[in-house]
Scaffold this active site. Structure first.
Site, PDB file in Angstrom:
ATOM      1  CG  ASP A  84     -14.146  -6.634   1.948  1.00 10.37           C
ATOM      2  OD1 ASP A  84     -13.900  -5.873   2.911  1.00 10.37           O
ATOM      3  OD2 ASP A  84     -14.673  -6.228   0.889  1.00 10.37           O
TER       4      ASP A  84
ATOM      5  CE  LYS B 151       1.393 -17.703  -2.899  1.00 11.06           C
ATOM      6  NZ  LYS B 151       0.508 -18.880  -3.052  1.00 11.06           N
TER       7      LYS B 151
ATOM      8  CG  ASP C 180      -2.537 -20.196  -1.568  1.00 11.59           C
ATOM      9  OD1 ASP C 180      -2.027 -20.235  -0.426  1.00 11.59           O
ATOM     10  OD2 ASP C 180      -1.992 -20.746  -2.556  1.00 11.59           O
TER      11      ASP C 180
ATOM     12  CE1 TYR D  59      -3.521  -2.619   0.636  1.00 13.19           C
ATOM     13  CE2 TYR D  59      -4.629  -0.570   1.181  1.00 13.19           C
ATOM     14  CZ  TYR D  59      -4.684  -1.902   0.849  1.00 13.19           C
ATOM     15  OH  TYR D  59      -5.903  -2.519   0.733  1.00 13.19           O
TER      16      TYR D  59
ATOM     17  CG  ASP E 226      -8.388  -4.513   1.533  1.00  6.71           C
ATOM     18  OD1 ASP E 226      -9.322  -4.000   2.181  1.00  6.71           O
ATOM     19  OD2 ASP E 226      -8.316  -4.491   0.292  1.00  6.71           O
TER      20      ASP E 226
END
Ligand code: NAD
Ligand code: IPM
Ligand code: MN
Length: 354
Positions: free
Chosen positions: A249, A189, A221, A138, A245
């Site tokens: 959600d 990851k 994942d 970000y 983020d």
């Protein structure tokens, strides 16, 4: 209790109005609450030509807590990136040092059927997602769009974490786990990305300070899949800005709707910005349809984390629970047999229940 209030864009003003009514109940019952409003995002661009203008910055810096609706809208998507509403949100997070984003995915038992997952998969769900909020891809430099040596356009972002950034969010997450079921899952990851291999190494090192906490690691994942397969295996999840983020959600749907997921973004001294995890929902803005509960539950977090006022937090959460138990639902959590209500009516009900 000095609280800056930023309504923002889209459904922001509608949901913030309901949250302000909740604050007003607490104030009239004796809490020394003072609010001051300022624009952020598109609203700030319209008024001051910048998404996080000095006017807003001053008010937010002086406040002990900030309450935010949401920012963004299609009318701003073509602006130069530094002028866009989302940059205002990133700007205030960075400016106030709000590195620790807590997103509790908690299912009210009354909403077990509102989730798109089977009730037995989600009932009893209580996960705390700890998302690092001021680093990662970000904010990493270099970033941008350019034309390369071959004359082709290309774009890049930089995923980067420093040791101190990972260390401090890890301490926050372990601290939270200590007060809960003492289970922490770090999401990375590391099989592909050096940044997150580094993340995993630092988190593993910080774990030595918290021998009672059971630390596990998942690739992002797999974590995304496990959240749907068996979400109750999780207690606390800690992850970087980008993965957090996305996973938050995803986790919001376990609670019935993204309109239920509150959040707190804290700095080193417990100053906090409180906002729903969802966005400005331009598709339903101005129609009195939005679910204000994520914002109202964010006020509960504000009372709990910045003002250490557990009883005010429980009073708000108890009122939300009562209204749900009475069968009232906004459209996003509606199911047959329940009573469908508007955003303002949901505000009325919570205030009455308080
Ligand atoms: P969104 O969260 O705004 O909406 C996604 C879907 O969820 C939409 O169908 C929307 O109607 C629904 N929804 C969201 N909140 C709801 C609520 N309280 N009640 C009922 N339904 C709700 O995400 P998006 O559509 O991807 O983004 C819209 C804008 O919001 C974009 O400009 C984006 O950048 C911005 N955004 C802002 C924030 C923030 O301010 N924190 C967060 C996410 C997105
Ligand atoms: C969120 C939002 C923001 C983010 C955007 C609007 C900048 O999606 O708060 O989750 O990506 O952090
Ligand atoms: Mn988001």
């Amino acid at each position: 209790m000095k609280i800056a209030v930023l309504s923002g864009d889209g459904i922001g003003p509608e949901i913030i109005d309901q949250a302000l009514r909740v604050l007003e109940v607490l104030r009239s019952d004796g809490l020394p609450i003072e609010t001051e409003s300022a624009p952020l995002g598109g609203a700030a661009y319209d008024q001051y030509g910048a998404p996080y203008p000095e006017f807003t910055q001053k008010i937010c810096r002086a406040a002990e807590a900030v309450l935010l609706g949401a920012v963004g809208g299609p009318q701003y998507d073509k602006l130069d990136r530094p002028l866009r509403p989302e940059r205002g949100l990133l700007g205030i997070r960075k400016d106030l040092g709000l590195f620790a984003n807590l997103r509790p995915a908690v299912l009210f038992p009354e909403l077990a059927n509102a989730s798109t997952l089977k009730p037995e998969v989600v009932s009893g769900l209580d996960i705390m997602i700890v998302r690092e909020l001021t680093g990662d891809i970000y904010f990493g430099e270099p970033r941008g769009m350019r034309t390369n040596a071959q004359g082709e356009r290309e774009a890049l972002n930089t995923m980067i974490y420093s040791e101190s950034e990972v260390r401090r969010i890890a301490h926050v997450a372990f601290g939270i786990a200590m007060k809960r079921k003492k289970k922490l899952c770090s999401v990375d990851k590391a099989n592909v990305l050096e940044t997150t291999e580094f993340w995993k190494e630092i988190v593993t090192h910080v774990a030595l300070d918290y021998p009672q906490v059971e630390l596990s690691h998942l690739y992002v994942d797999n974590a995304a899949m496990q959240l749907i397969r068996n979400p109750k295996q999780f207690d606390v999840i800690v992850t970087g800005n980008l993965f957090g983020d996305i996973l938050s959600d995803e986790a919001s749907m376990l609670t019935g709707s993204i309109g239920m997921l509150a959040s707190a973004s804290l700095n080193e001294s417990k100053k906090g910005l409180y906002e729903p995890a969802h966005g400005s929902a331009p598709d339903i803005a101005g129609q009195n349809l939005a679910n204000p509960l994520a914002t109202i539950l964010s006020v509960a977090m504000l009372m709990r984390y910045t003002f250490n006022n557990e009883s005010a937090a429980l009073r708000i959460e108890g009122a939300v629970k009562k209204v749900l138990a009475q069968g009232y639902r906004t459209a996003d959590i509606f199911e047959t047999g329940m009573k469908k209500v508007s955003c303002t009516a949901m505000g009325d009900l919570v205030v009455a229940a308080m």
